[in-house]
Design an enzyme around this catalytic site. Structure first.
Site, mmCIF file in Angstrom:
data_model
loop_
_atom_site.group_PDB
_atom_site.id
_atom_site.type_symbol
_atom_site.label_atom_id
_atom_site.label_comp_id
_atom_site.label_asym_id
_atom_site.label_seq_id
_atom_site.Cartn_x
_atom_site.Cartn_y
_atom_site.Cartn_z
ATOM 1 N N HIS A 109 -1.910 -1.451 -1.465
ATOM 2 C CA HIS A 109 -1.726 -2.395 -2.572
ATOM 3 C C HIS A 109 -1.113 -3.678 -2.020
ATOM 4 O O HIS A 109 -0.046 -3.650 -1.415
ATOM 5 C CB HIS A 109 -0.842 -1.795 -3.665
ATOM 6 C CG HIS A 109 -1.520 -0.713 -4.442
ATOM 7 N ND1 HIS A 109 -0.866 0.396 -4.930
ATOM 8 C CD2 HIS A 109 -2.827 -0.583 -4.816
ATOM 9 C CE1 HIS A 109 -1.732 1.166 -5.568
ATOM 10 N NE2 HIS A 109 -2.931 0.596 -5.516
ATOM 11 N N GLU A 112 2.725 -5.064 -2.167
ATOM 12 C CA GLU A 112 3.814 -4.172 -1.760
ATOM 13 C C GLU A 112 4.200 -4.449 -0.300
ATOM 14 O O GLU A 112 4.005 -3.630 0.589
ATOM 15 C CB GLU A 112 3.391 -2.721 -2.009
ATOM 16 C CG GLU A 112 3.129 -2.472 -3.494
ATOM 17 C CD GLU A 112 2.422 -1.154 -3.813
ATOM 18 O OE1 GLU A 112 2.272 -0.316 -2.902
ATOM 19 O OE2 GLU A 112 2.017 -0.974 -4.986
ATOM 20 N N ARG A 167 -2.687 -7.169 -6.542
ATOM 21 C CA ARG A 167 -2.615 -5.750 -6.180
ATOM 22 C C ARG A 167 -3.870 -5.228 -5.481
ATOM 23 O O ARG A 167 -3.799 -4.466 -4.513
ATOM 24 C CB ARG A 167 -2.379 -4.935 -7.460
ATOM 25 C CG ARG A 167 -2.543 -3.417 -7.331
ATOM 26 C CD ARG A 167 -2.398 -2.792 -8.728
ATOM 27 N NE ARG A 167 -2.769 -1.385 -8.770
ATOM 28 C CZ ARG A 167 -1.898 -0.377 -8.692
ATOM 29 N NH1 ARG A 167 -0.622 -0.616 -8.502
ATOM 30 N NH2 ARG A 167 -2.315 0.881 -8.809
ATOM 31 N N HIS A 237 3.975 2.981 -0.064
ATOM 32 C CA HIS A 237 3.840 2.062 -1.202
ATOM 33 C C HIS A 237 5.218 1.543 -1.616
ATOM 34 O O HIS A 237 6.233 1.930 -1.064
ATOM 35 C CB HIS A 237 3.239 2.798 -2.413
ATOM 36 C CG HIS A 237 1.842 3.266 -2.257
ATOM 37 N ND1 HIS A 237 0.821 2.861 -3.083
ATOM 38 C CD2 HIS A 237 1.272 4.139 -1.387
ATOM 39 C CE1 HIS A 237 -0.318 3.451 -2.734
ATOM 40 N NE2 HIS A 237 -0.057 4.247 -1.703
ATOM 41 N N GLU A 311 7.074 5.826 -2.366
ATOM 42 C CA GLU A 311 7.292 4.594 -3.134
ATOM 43 C C GLU A 311 8.668 4.082 -2.714
ATOM 44 O O GLU A 311 9.695 4.660 -3.087
ATOM 45 C CB GLU A 311 7.248 4.869 -4.643
ATOM 46 C CG GLU A 311 5.895 5.345 -5.174
ATOM 47 C CD GLU A 311 4.862 4.238 -5.281
ATOM 48 O OE1 GLU A 311 5.230 3.057 -5.043
ATOM 49 O OE2 GLU A 311 3.698 4.544 -5.609
#
Length: 375
Positions: A109, A112, A167, A237, A311
């Site tokens: 993405h 990020e 994104r 991510h 994440e």
């Protein structure tokens, strides 16, 4: 003429392995040394606690492979939609033993940015420590690392030039009326069934079909070709401070769900021990939201036993715009988590030398115990 040739042969200038050959070999070796020294010197000013443009990351990849030619090679993976080259780094020490693989990708993405920063940090840490750190050298005896620093290159560049919060990829759809697919909804696993959109305007647009995007195709083709040797698939991510296990497309659990939770929780504990940052561990469907077509779920379903999505920081204070002051602490704590996962993967497939050491100590103590009553 014959005498001239005879003299040249006698001097070894026309014989492989002769003086001329040895001289050129020595010259080649010196050139490699010079190139290595030069690359390491140029890397000395490369900052790992800031974000880098794609141009800088391309440069870094070439320099790192020149600086550590004994362990790092740069390989072509495929082309992006906008015809940019995708490269991964292979970190491998020569071995007579069959090696297994750890895969890591970052930046699927575009916005990020902390993810590509971590991929570079990870490579740097492995290379700077593998000779002196027994933990890392132990991994490299049996494992090769394949690291893709930026998966979504077109989108990443777009976040630097045009839209910081972009994104998706940059593929064109509906006659150029909308752009980009969510590459983490485009893998061939329960494609576009839940948590994804068929509307190309949406952030979670799943593409025109499973693996319709060139970036997804490049990764899935390569990983598929190596799947029998890949033990662990890590995809980085942000944000949310989570370690996610399969699955996102169903509430059903993977066959080794409990093991993945245990390994993930241990990693979260190792991460927290560094700076006190709290991470939650669980399947995407349980602790985040439902998704289909994710690389994590796809990797588990093709048979890769350990598959996790990280994440990274934070919990929404800065979100995707994580300040550069947090790059280093984020990378340091994440490194602890990844090393913890590697510990568990390695211990499962290879006898642990630390276990043997503990057993030896226990044996000595048990032999000494009867004598303690005499003291």
């Amino acid at each position: 003429m014959k005498s001239l040739l005879g003299t040249l042969y006698l001097w070894g200038l026309l014989i492989p392995g002769g003086l001329g050959y040895n001289r050129s070999l020595a010259q080649h070796r010196q050139e490699v040394v010079d190139k290595t020294v030069s690359a390491r010197r140029s890397l000395e000013t490369y900052s790992y606690n800031k974000y880098h443009t794609m141009e800088e990351i391309y440069w870094w990849m070439s320099q790192i492979s020149e600086a550590y030619p004994e362990v790092v090679t740069q390989h072509f993976l495929g082309m992006t939609y906008e015809a940019r080259s995708m490269y991964y780094l292979k970190i491998s020490q020569p071995s007579n033993n069959p090696k297994k693989i750890i895969w890591m990708d970052c930046g699927i993405h575009a916005r990020e940015w902390i993810a590509p920063a971590f991929c570079q940090w990870f490579v740097k840490e492995i290379l700077q420590n593998y000779k002196d750190n027994s933990r890392i050298s132990g991994f490299l005896r049996n494992l090769d690392f394949y690291v893709l620093p930026v998966l979504n290159i077109d989108g990443y560049i777009y976040t630097w030039t045009t839209d910081r919060l972009w994104r998706k990829s940059r593929s064109s759809h509906n006659n150029g009326t909308c752009f980009g697919s969510d590459l983490n909804r485009n893998f061939n696993v329960s494609w576009c069934s839940i948590g994804a959109s068929r509307n190309c305007q949406d952030l979670t647009f799943c593409g025109t079909g499973p693996v319709s995007e060139p970036e997804t195709k490049a990764v899935s083709s390569f990983v598929e070709s190596k799947k029998d040797n890949i033990l662990c698939f890590l995809t980085m991510h942000s944000y949310g401070q989570l370690i996610l296990t399969p699955y996102g497309y169903t509430q059903n659990k993977s066959s080794n769900h409990e093991e993945l939770i245990q390994v993930g929780q241990k990693a979260a504990n190792a991460l927290k021990a560094k700076y006190g940052t709290n991470y939650r561990v669980g399947s995407s469907a349980d602790i985040l939201y439902s998704t289909s077509g994710s690389s994590r779920d796809w990797a588990r379903d093709i048979g890769i036993p350990f598959s996790f999505t990280f994440e990274l920081r934070d919990n929404g204070t800065f979100g995707f715009i994580l300040p550069e002051t947090q790059v280093q602490p984020t990378c340091e704590e994440t490194m602890e988590a990844v090393l913890s996962i590697l510990d568990d993967v390695h211990a499962k497939y290879w006898p642990s030398s630390s276990t043997r050491k503990v057993s030896s100590v226990a044996l000595v103590l048990s032999l000494l115990l009867p004598f303690t009553c005499l003291l």
